[in-house]
Scaffold this active site. Structure first.
Site, PDB file in Angstrom:
ATOM      1  N   ASP A 109      59.719  -3.885  43.679  1.00 18.20           N
ATOM      2  CA  ASP A 109      60.976  -3.873  43.180  1.00 18.20           C
ATOM      3  C   ASP A 109      62.131  -3.684  44.051  1.00 18.20           C
ATOM      4  O   ASP A 109      61.660  -3.855  45.240  1.00 18.20           O
ATOM      5  CB  ASP A 109      61.099  -2.714  41.907  1.00 18.20           C
ATOM      6  CG  ASP A 109      62.096  -3.023  40.860  1.00 18.20           C
ATOM      7  OD1 ASP A 109      63.205  -3.322  40.927  1.00 18.20           O
ATOM      8  OD2 ASP A 109      61.438  -3.252  39.644  1.00 18.20           O
ATOM      9  N   HIS A 164      67.498  -0.887  39.816  1.00 19.87           N
ATOM     10  CA  HIS A 164      66.537  -1.295  39.051  1.00 19.87           C
ATOM     11  C   HIS A 164      65.190  -0.928  39.261  1.00 19.87           C
ATOM     12  O   HIS A 164      64.443  -0.254  38.365  1.00 19.87           O
ATOM     13  CB  HIS A 164      66.473  -2.881  39.121  1.00 19.87           C
ATOM     14  CG  HIS A 164      65.631  -3.857  38.210  1.00 19.87           C
ATOM     15  ND1 HIS A 164      64.091  -3.818  38.549  1.00 19.87           N
ATOM     16  CD2 HIS A 164      65.842  -4.436  37.311  1.00 19.87           C
ATOM     17  CE1 HIS A 164      63.651  -4.588  37.587  1.00 19.87           C
ATOM     18  NE2 HIS A 164      64.889  -4.973  36.849  1.00 19.87           N
ATOM     19  N   SER A 453      61.867  -6.290  31.979  1.00 17.52           N
ATOM     20  CA  SER A 453      61.625  -5.299  33.474  1.00 17.52           C
ATOM     21  C   SER A 453      61.616  -3.836  32.769  1.00 17.52           C
ATOM     22  O   SER A 453      60.930  -3.150  33.230  1.00 17.52           O
ATOM     23  CB  SER A 453      62.938  -5.266  34.235  1.00 17.52           C
ATOM     24  OG  SER A 453      63.050  -6.241  35.151  1.00 17.52           O
TER      25      SER A 453
END
Length: 674
Positions: A109, A164, A453
């Site tokens: 990620d 994220h 996600s």
């Protein structure tokens, strides 16, 4: 270039340069070594290099090269959820032996913010002996006994400045954190699915996305480092062939080392055939709602009160503000009413965090707002602070979540399962922008995000938990346990008259993730190495190409490629495209199950029709087992016809095997293309 040569544990890149590159590089003065960007040499064989189109075509013609494709930019797909899934907090703190788990979750990620409480290592011992990784997180990055590994590829640090990666890691296996909230909204306990797991972070993404070259490098390292599960909340905008799909390539080599890859299905819904995760060895996750949503009351100047979906950190915004609808680019400072997707008259949008007071409303409410606006010379409204309310209609598939059918391998049902992916509160990088708006200077250690996600790490956390309970289970067994115990969803929750293939299975896969049932599935569908060989052969691989991919010199494709034969891939679901035989068809599917429940048990089959007219026979209808790990095979024969002559159509059902204590469910989907 496929698997590593079996005699080399750590493969030398000397075959990549200078010999191979010098054979194809036109400009000898440039130097082949200077063209090499990355060499994959720890877990599989390959490299990334700067090549012209002609040079790439020359390399692709070699027998020892599986595929050549351009490096593309992939996109990041953007706690109460664990309670909603029925996985209570006490079971998640320690494993059954009462000690911190040695299961390692690899997160590919945008990095991680290691100082958050979600990643504190209190109570954790040293890394497991099996761990071969390192902490190379770059400047000012320190690992601990929770985050035991870190590597970076995109920038010069594994520290997350996007938020994220921190969000996905804390959702999957973050520690229990009390008094978590987003500026007081959704306050409570935040936790991952399996807080006892360790984390290895592979920073392959940044503000401009994730390159194919960096993703493959992360897979190469994660596999060799010894992670137990890999979580990839990254997706392309559309599906590509598996030999040009970096996640499929990395996931294939991971699976052959006993590592399951969990992958986002994509955020290209609600159109059909949009899932970008297509390979059978990946566990592809769709997104759905939970029984909590965020609402704000919008008080119009005429006194009328309407309700909208909203996440904001603003109190009542004082004086009434100009009313603007639909387009936030107009610079509204008060209320911005955003169009939403309506599914069966239900709002299935996410309450996005925006840098100004805003609310999303359904079309009916929007009409009322527009009517008020058009009837007043100076329309104004006031947005009240958001509240957390219960959503009794959950779960619903998120409108953005990509759907099937599988556009690359029609005989493999995708996505596989659905998990919470709407309005998920989790840890966030305190230096990242909450909204990616240059004028929004707020920073916070938690954020509310939506996307596949967010659903992907929910499944990752469950896989880590299952891996602790069943360390000997193969990747396909873990995947099967999750798929066959998922809670089936009602078709009405995902149908929209404007969307073709609007069935439960093409939106949710097998259904909604059920963590508790997945720990004891009874039977599992295991995939053998030969299943993979047969699938690749039927996709058109030659024997030479197959041997390069698998690293097994004894592998061969003995028959002509037959895509329809993929139907017998030992998968927990059953699906096929019958576009060429709309009038009448009869198809048999071979499956094998392994007993992981009770040693002496008898399972009886039951077919549950859900949509369409199908005749389904199961032979034999009863399976009797005398020991654990015993395997039994059966055939499912599906017949039907009279599908419409034009347009897409489907019919679906489900096969349940039950011994009274376990229910092993496999969706059956027969469809035609438009």
């Amino acid at each position: 270039m496929g698997a590593l040569p079996k005699h080399d544990h750590y493969y030398s890149p000397s075959s990549h340069y200078p010999s191979l590159l010098q054979e194809v590089v036109d400009d000898s003065q440039l130097g082949s070594a200077g063209l090499l960007i990355r060499s994959y040499k720890r877990s599989f064989n390959g490299f990334a290099a700067k090549l012209t189109g002609d040079e790439a075509r020359k390399i692709s013609s070699r027998n020892d090269v599986v595929s050549v494709f351009p490096s593309k930019k992939l996109q990041l797909q953007t706690t109460r959820s664990w309670d909603f899934l029925g996985l209570p907090q006490p079971t998640m703190i320690k494993n059954p032996t009462g000690v911190a788990s040695d299961v390692v979750v690899g997160i590919i990620d945008s990095g991680i913010w290691p100082e958050l409480p979600s990643f504190d290592d209190d109570g954790f011992g040293p890394p497991p002996v099996k761990w071969k990784g390192v902490c190379k997180g770059g400047t000012n990055f320190t690992c601990n006994n929770k985050i035991i590994g870190a590597r970076y590829y995109y920038s010069q640090s594994a520290r997350d400045d996007q938020g994220h990666g921190t969000h996905t890691a804390s959702t999957a296996v973050g520690n229990v954190v009390k008094d978590a909230s987003f500026y007081g909204l959704a306050s409570g306990v935040a936790r991952g699915g399996f807080p006892s797991a360790r984390i290895a972070v592979y920073q392959a993404c940044g503000g401009f996305g994730c390159s194919s070259a960096d993703i493959l490098a992360a897979f190469d390292d994660a596999i060799a480092d010894g992670v137990d599960v890999i979580s990839v909340s990254i997706a392309t905008l559309e599906a590509v062939d598996i030999d040009a799909d970096t996640v499929a390539i990395g996931g294939f080599h991971a699976a052959r080392r006993g590592i399951l890859t969990v992958h986002s299905a994509g955020n290209s819904g609600p159109r059909s055939a949009t899932t970008c995760s297509v390979a059978p060895w990946l566990l592809s996750v769709a997104a759905s709602t939970i029984d909590r949503k965020f609402e704000s009351k919008v008080v119009l100047g005429n006194g009328k009160i309407v309700t909208g979906i909203s996440v904001n950190a603003f109190a009542d915004n004082g004086p009434e503000s100009p009313l603007v609808h639909r387009d936030q680019s107009l610079g509204c400072v008060g209320v911005c009413c955003l169009d939403s997707i309506v599914v069966k008259n239900k709002i299935v949008i996410s309450a996005s965090v925006v840098p100004f007071p805003a609310a999303g409303v359904d079309f009916q409410t929007l009409d009322a707002v527009i009517s008020y606006q058009n009837s007043n010379k100076n329309p104004v409204a006031k947005l009240q602070k958001s509240d957390t309310v219960r959503d009794p209609g959950a779960p619903l598939v998120a409108s953005f979540s990509s759907r099937g059918p599988n556009s690359i391998i029609s005989g493999i049902l995708k996505p596989n399962v659905s998990a919470p992916g709407v309005d998920i509160l989790a840890g966030f990088s305190p230096v990242a922008s909450l909204t990616d708006d240059a004028d929004d200077k707020r920073q916070y250690s938690f954020n509310v995000l939506s996307g596949t996600s967010m659903s992907c790490p929910h499944v990752t956390g469950v896989v880590a938990y299952l891996k602790t309970l069943h360390p000997d289970w193969s990747p396909s067994a873990l995947k099967s346990a999750i798929l066959t115990t998922a809670t089936p969803m009602h078709p009405g929750n995902v149908q929209d008259p404007s969307i073709t293939y609007a069935s439960t299975e093409f939106a949710y896969g097998s259904g909604q993730l059920n963590p508790v049932k997945a720990t004891n599935p009874g039977l599992v569908y295991e995939t053998s190495a030969q299943d993979d060989v047969n699938l690749l052969c039927n996709l058109g691989y030659t024997s030479d190409r197959l041997r390069t991919v698998t690293g097994d010199k004894n592998s061969s494709c003995i028959a002509r490629a037959d895509p329809t034969a993929i139907k017998d891939f030992n998968y927990p679901s059953i699906t096929t495209d019958v576009s060429g035989t709309r009038a009448s068809f009869k198809i048999s599917f071979l499956r094998t199950v392994t007993n992981v429940g009770t040693a002496k048990s008898t399972y009886t089959s039951q077919v549950v029709p859900t949509m369409g007219r199908l005749k389904i026979e199961v032979t034999p209808p009863v399976l009797s087992f005398g020991s654990l790990n015993e395997k039994k095979s059966f055939t499912v024969t599906v017949s039907g016809g009279n599908f419409p002559a034009k347009g897409g159509f489907l019919a679906s059902a489900a096969l349940n095997w039950s011994d009274g204590a376990h229910s092993v469910r496999s969706p059956i989907v027969i469809y035609t293309k438009e």
